[in-house]
Design a protein around this motif. Structure first.
Motif, PDB file in Angstrom:
ATOM      1  N   ARG A 271      52.555  -4.206  60.169  1.00 33.90           N
ATOM      2  CA  ARG A 271      53.745  -4.997  60.523  1.00 33.90           C
ATOM      3  C   ARG A 271      54.298  -4.556  61.872  1.00 33.90           C
ATOM      4  O   ARG A 271      54.649  -5.388  62.718  1.00 33.90           O
ATOM      5  CB  ARG A 271      54.822  -4.787  59.446  1.00 33.90           C
ATOM      6  CG  ARG A 271      55.243  -5.995  58.733  1.00 33.90           C
ATOM      7  CD  ARG A 271      56.406  -5.827  57.772  1.00 33.90           C
ATOM      8  NE  ARG A 271      56.812  -4.514  57.349  1.00 33.90           N
ATOM      9  CZ  ARG A 271      56.414  -3.919  56.216  1.00 33.90           C
ATOM     10  NH1 ARG A 271      55.572  -4.515  55.412  1.00 33.90           N
ATOM     11  NH2 ARG A 271      56.859  -2.731  55.900  1.00 33.90           N
TER      12      ARG A 271
ATOM     13  N   HIS B 262      46.769   2.413  52.517  1.00 33.06           N
ATOM     14  CA  HIS B 262      47.672   1.336  52.082  1.00 33.06           C
ATOM     15  C   HIS B 262      48.859   1.212  53.045  1.00 33.06           C
ATOM     16  O   HIS B 262      49.232   0.101  53.450  1.00 33.06           O
ATOM     17  CB  HIS B 262      48.166   1.615  50.657  1.00 33.06           C
ATOM     18  CG  HIS B 262      49.178   0.642  50.165  1.00 33.06           C
ATOM     19  ND1 HIS B 262      48.869  -0.670  49.858  1.00 33.06           N
ATOM     20  CD2 HIS B 262      50.513   0.773  49.952  1.00 33.06           C
ATOM     21  CE1 HIS B 262      49.962  -1.297  49.472  1.00 33.06           C
ATOM     22  NE2 HIS B 262      50.965  -0.438  49.520  1.00 33.06           N
ATOM     23  N   TYR B 263      49.436   2.328  53.421  1.00 32.05           N
ATOM     24  CA  TYR B 263      50.568   2.343  54.351  1.00 32.05           C
ATOM     25  C   TYR B 263      50.171   1.708  55.688  1.00 32.05           C
ATOM     26  O   TYR B 263      50.910   0.894  56.248  1.00 32.05           O
ATOM     27  CB  TYR B 263      51.034   3.788  54.562  1.00 32.05           C
ATOM     28  CG  TYR B 263      52.225   3.928  55.454  1.00 32.05           C
ATOM     29  CD1 TYR B 263      53.512   3.828  54.941  1.00 32.05           C
ATOM     30  CD2 TYR B 263      52.081   4.177  56.809  1.00 32.05           C
ATOM     31  CE1 TYR B 263      54.626   3.971  55.761  1.00 32.05           C
ATOM     32  CE2 TYR B 263      53.180   4.315  57.635  1.00 32.05           C
ATOM     33  CZ  TYR B 263      54.446   4.211  57.098  1.00 32.05           C
ATOM     34  OH  TYR B 263      55.544   4.346  57.922  1.00 32.05           O
TER      35      TYR B 263
ATOM     36  N   ARG C 127      47.748  -0.426  56.234  1.00 27.68           N
ATOM     37  CA  ARG C 127      47.466  -1.862  56.061  1.00 27.68           C
ATOM     38  C   ARG C 127      48.746  -2.687  55.940  1.00 27.68           C
ATOM     39  O   ARG C 127      48.721  -3.894  56.195  1.00 27.68           O
ATOM     40  CB  ARG C 127      46.630  -2.107  54.809  1.00 27.68           C
ATOM     41  CG  ARG C 127      45.176  -1.781  54.939  1.00 27.68           C
ATOM     42  CD  ARG C 127      44.376  -2.286  53.743  1.00 27.68           C
ATOM     43  NE  ARG C 127      44.926  -1.907  52.446  1.00 27.68           N
ATOM     44  CZ  ARG C 127      44.618  -0.794  51.790  1.00 27.68           C
ATOM     45  NH1 ARG C 127      43.775   0.074  52.304  1.00 27.68           N
ATOM     46  NH2 ARG C 127      45.155  -0.551  50.606  1.00 27.68           N
ATOM     47  N   THR C 128      49.821  -2.064  55.554  1.00 31.95           N
ATOM     48  CA  THR C 128      51.055  -2.810  55.321  1.00 31.95           C
ATOM     49  C   THR C 128      52.117  -2.472  56.368  1.00 31.95           C
ATOM     50  O   THR C 128      52.345  -3.260  57.290  1.00 31.95           O
ATOM     51  CB  THR C 128      51.586  -2.543  53.896  1.00 31.95           C
ATOM     52  OG1 THR C 128      51.737  -1.126  53.699  1.00 31.95           O
ATOM     53  CG2 THR C 128      50.635  -3.105  52.846  1.00 31.95           C
TER      54      THR C 128
ATOM     55  N   ASP D 227      50.580   1.261  45.522  1.00 36.69           N
ATOM     56  CA  ASP D 227      51.830   0.961  46.228  1.00 36.69           C
ATOM     57  C   ASP D 227      52.946   1.892  45.769  1.00 36.69           C
ATOM     58  O   ASP D 227      53.694   2.435  46.584  1.00 36.69           O
ATOM     59  CB  ASP D 227      52.218  -0.501  46.004  1.00 36.69           C
ATOM     60  CG  ASP D 227      53.445  -0.880  46.814  1.00 36.69           C
ATOM     61  OD1 ASP D 227      53.377  -0.814  48.055  1.00 36.69           O
ATOM     62  OD2 ASP D 227      54.471  -1.245  46.206  1.00 36.69           O
TER      63      ASP D 227
END
Length: 194
Positions: free
Chosen positions: A69, A61-62, A64-65, A14
């Motif tokens: 959103r 990661h980006y 997935r988050t 993160d």
């Protein structure tokens, strides 16, 4: 027997994502990455192996988050008009957040340094196509449900929205007023019949 990871891997990813997001691929030095991740060089090479592998992990990661959103905002409302507007509202809310860099990591990845690396280019192009595909499906579903006219050009509209979004991420740093951006978005969507 594999070595046990001696640090909080998710937290480190993160933090690295935030650094890449803020500085870009080339401008995030290994020293900066190690510092922000809170790990030593040995741990880095034993777990992540390379800056390129780390960047790929951070893109995942980006997506997935942050990307999740935004896409949830697109597909959750009952109408396509509300969904596209909710999508842009989510983007603008994130850009207004002082903890968030005023760019999209995926948009920043459309740079010469990233695209020069075959594996990175492949991932970025794949993600951009997936993103365009989500927009296209949302518009196709709306057209099939009668929300959009039969002659509505789904592919063109999806490409225009995605292209505008990429341009927005490039110029957002010099735009002063959210109201101006909201007017642009509304003009664009109205012009497209959304």
């Amino acid at each position: 027997m594999p070595r046990r990871i001696a640090f909080d891997y998710d937290r480190a990813i993160d933090r690295a994502t935030q650094l890449f997001w803020k500085k870009g691929y080339s401008n995030a030095s290994l020293r900066d990455l190690l510092k922000v991740m809170g790990i030593g060089e040995g741990s880095f090479y034993n777990t992540v192996r390379s800056k390129k592998r780390l960047y790929l992990e951070c893109l995942d990661h980006y997506n997935r988050t942050v990307s999740r959103r935004r896409l949830d905002a697109l597909v959750s409302p009952p109408t396509v008009s509300a969904g596209v507007r909710a999508f842009f509202k989510t983007v603008l809310d994130e850009l207004d957040d002082p903890r968030t860099p005023r760019v999209c990591l995926m948009a920043a990845s459309l740079s010469g340094d990233v695209l020069a690396e075959r594996e990175l280019k492949h991932r970025v192009v794949h993600e951009m196509k997936a993103f365009l595909g989500t927009f296209t499906r949302r518009l196709n579903d709306a057209k099939a449900a009668g929300e959009l006219p039969p002659d509505f050009k789904v592919d063109v509209a999806a490409q225009v929205v995605v292209t505008y979004l990429q341009g927005l991420f490039r110029v957002i740093r010099v735009l002063q007023s959210r109201a101006e951006v909201e007017q642009q978005i509304e003009a664009l969507l109205t012009g497209l019949g959304l």
